[in-house]
Design an enzyme around this catalytic site. Sequence first.
Site, PDB file in Angstrom:
ATOM      1  N   ASP A 184       0.819  -1.097  -0.031  1.00 23.77           N
ATOM      2  CA  ASP A 184       0.057   0.267   0.119  1.00 23.77           C
ATOM      3  C   ASP A 184       0.819   1.316  -0.111  1.00 23.77           C
ATOM      4  OD1 ASP A 184      -3.027   0.713   0.410  1.00 23.77           O
ATOM      5  OD2 ASP A 184      -2.007   2.161   1.757  1.00 23.77           O
ATOM      6  N   TYR A 236      -3.189  10.727   1.435  1.00 22.72           N
ATOM      7  CA  TYR A 236      -3.690  10.915   0.098  1.00 22.72           C
ATOM      8  C   TYR A 236      -3.848  12.335  -0.690  1.00 22.72           C
ATOM      9  CZ  TYR A 236      -5.402   6.235   0.806  1.00 22.72           C
ATOM     10  OH  TYR A 236      -5.309   4.831   0.972  1.00 22.72           O
ATOM     11  N   HIS A 272      -4.430  -7.865   0.232  1.00 17.08           N
ATOM     12  CA  HIS A 272      -3.888  -6.445   0.193  1.00 17.08           C
ATOM     13  C   HIS A 272      -2.896  -6.402   1.687  1.00 17.08           C
ATOM     14  CE1 HIS A 272      -3.310  -2.148  -0.220  1.00 17.08           C
ATOM     15  NE2 HIS A 272      -3.731  -1.995   0.849  1.00 17.08           N
TER      16      HIS A 272
END
Length: 378
Positions: A178, A305, A356
């Site tokens: 990630d 982000y 993930h």
Amino acid sequence: MSEIVPFAIEASHAELEDLGKRLALTRWPDKETPEDWSQGIPLEYMKKIHDYWMNNYNWGARQSRLNRWPGFKTVLDGLGIHFLHIRSRHEDALPLILTHGWPGSIVEFQKVIKPLTDPEAHGGSARDAFHLICPTLPGFGFSDKPTAPGWNIERIATAWNELMLRLGYKRYVAQGGDWGSMVTAAIGTQNLGNCIGLHMNMPMARPDPDTMENLSELEQEAMAAMKFYKNYDSGYSQQQSTRPQTLGYGLADSPVGQAAWILEKFYQWMDCQGHPENILTRDELLDNVMMYWLPNAGTSSARIYWESFGNIDFNTIELPVGCSIFPKEIFKISKRWAKKRFPNLIYFNALEKGGHFAAFEQPELFVEEIRTCFRTLR
């Protein structure tokens, strides 16, 4: 140079009392209209989480489990960073920095610490030993929160290299998934002379246009996964990369809201056959949620982000790189796509199970991937 000080994760009585009061005052939304997860995490499941959190989850015991590993804080580029540092009993072990992502935390690595640092007790040999460093990203968990813009992936990568040098490791390897994969790739791109190799379980490389007419099965899966993400699974990233502050008021105020925001992604991104508790326990899921709730890190973690989501660097990395592709990963690449960005590709493997949160979901497979990848660099 900043000093390194011991640090233990701890919640005060007042913080736990506040959590209990907020859980007791939860106001519920109405039930989703379909009989599945297509509108998000179902009301019935969140009520089960809520009841367990209030009545059965024992933070004291879980806190003790998390604090069994040596924890520290140090100031890097003006920001206090929390990290675990577990030295192997083998002095010549290879230093390895493991970086988590969102919505994960250092909780993800609990099951792989012993096998990586003490391989002889876990199916390996002394030559597989690592000294482990597991830092918490800025704004996440118990690391400090940036108070001004600028803590992007590149800045974190530079700070991580400084951390390794401060710990006395002038030669090390790096691993991540990630956002941890992005940080690890940035360490490789910067190539400051200390990191000797990388491994990623969500490596990022652009699909090769020259392969579009004869896509392999893995490449077809990767293209389908990218389409699904864009159409059905990227709402969280759009919000966090554009308006994290607005989102943060709800995450800071409602523990159930914070838990739902995180747990829906564990359902969607794990190889869990339709339910997150098929692969992780309820305690493990809530341990990770607590890494966001207790330090009030919902907003500050979302800002990664805003800082970096639209500015991912796809430049070529010359360092040795290994890639492990788990089948339920969000973004997947093939070996020939990988070679375009990583010309010194020393390891590539597409696995049959896992998703993930690889270290959390399939710790045995994850450990073997790391061992195999880095053996040639010792």
